[in-house]
Design an enzyme around this catalytic site. Sequence first.
Site, PDB file in Angstrom:
ATOM      1  N   ASN A   1       0.874  -1.289   0.118  1.00  0.00           N
ATOM      2  CA  ASN A   1      -0.044   0.062   0.073  1.00  0.00           C
ATOM      3  C   ASN A   1       0.826   1.353   0.053  1.00  0.00           C
ATOM      4  O   ASN A   1       1.440   1.494   1.017  1.00  0.00           O
ATOM      5  CB  ASN A   1      -0.945  -0.070   1.203  1.00  0.00           C
TER       6      ASN A   1
ATOM      7  N   HIS B   1     -13.163   2.638   0.170  1.00  0.00           N
ATOM      8  CA  HIS B   1     -13.430   1.485   1.246  1.00  0.00           C
ATOM      9  C   HIS B   1     -13.951   0.225   0.606  1.00  0.00           C
ATOM     10  O   HIS B   1     -14.168  -0.624   1.479  1.00  0.00           O
ATOM     11  CB  HIS B   1     -14.042   1.944   2.333  1.00  0.00           C
TER      12      HIS B   1
END
Length: 405
Positions: free
Chosen positions: A12, A185
Amino acid sequence: MKKEIRKVLVVNAGSSSLKYMLFDMKGEQMLCKGLVERIGIPGSRLVYQKAGGEKMPKEIKAPNHAEALKAVVAAVSDPVNGVIKSLKEIDAIGHRILHGAEVFKDSAVMDAKNLAKCEKLVKFGPLHMPPNLGGVKACRKIFPGVPNVGVFDTAFHQTMPDCAALYAIAPEFYRKMGIRKYGFHGTSHKFVTLAAAKWLKKPLKKVNLVTCHLGNGSSMAAVKNGEVIDTTMGLTPLAGLVMGTRCGDIDAAAVLAIMKEKKLSPDEMDTLLNKKSGFQALTGCEGGDCRDMCAKADKGDIASITALEMFGHRCALYVGGYNTLIGGADAIVMTGGIGENSSEGRAQIVKRLGALGIKLDKAANARLHGTLGVISTKDSKIPVVVIPTNEELMIARDTVRVLKG
Ligand code: ADP
């Protein structure tokens, strides 16, 4: 025969940080995790942590993401503290990518063609997309021949019908600029949707949920028959719920009025709405941290009490609306830092859901921190279940799924 995909590295990459996690997908075991901080800034630091072990911080040189990744590889394959013998053991790499717009409705192999497609989406996330894609490019160089898969925060929401996704403005803004609701999300909403289906012992295609990812950034999704039909975030993560430093829903005319009165540029207004609003602006708590806000509310701070009520009010509003849209939920799911841990934050929502036949089990709510469990009473018409999210594992699972074809 295709090589078995066992060890998956999840990356990430943010603008100045890079988080990583290494999984052995046989048994979905996390082997190690950590992050590199201050990439491109003096004082770069690598934190490495073996599963069940202590955090091991180390000063490193990380002028860019490629060097940061090399330091990660060295730590992961270190002869003393590492978890693999050589980087050849890594079978695939999964990357969190902010925005797939309408181009990526599912996770995808990040080959040259798809990378080029992603480059065209940078306008949707000018702060996040360049480092996200930088992480992919660095991995393509450092791990030649190892496949990279992009897992998009927006992808799970791409089943939304037009009536939910479009804004009521001239259609040319959508056609020419792509202005519509995308939602974020998605990886977390997907993880808890799959987990809830399992928990409910129902096939995914028959599951109706309201999923609430409540953290620093918060969003909800209306999941009908296993697919998202609406979500609270929009073109960007600014819309919807009241968050740590974001205001969530606001009348666009209020934005214009503030810009005019304070003579703010679009960039300054963007910072005000995204970084200087929400719980932080309402309560003065740094970063709008929910724990700090709850502590202040406990001591009788009126601003913090009101902020918590605003949070619960808006969440309950969306739970009610989404329950209607999906034709009745099988469960309300809570996850994220607040959803998994904050009894006070959860109570603020559930105490407003009486009209849906939902009652809070106060003892269960007080007890539950970071584990799966129900916080509604047994006689509630819809269970409210807390399910810890695991976005990294979802990325690793998707990486395997996509590569298996
Ligand atoms: P992010 O959106 O950055 O991933 P998280 O999901 O980690 O954020 O959530 C961070 C939020 O969760 C913070 O507001 C924090 O105060 C809250 N939180 C974490 N643990 C607790 C806890 N034990 N009690 C109350 N709130 C908590």
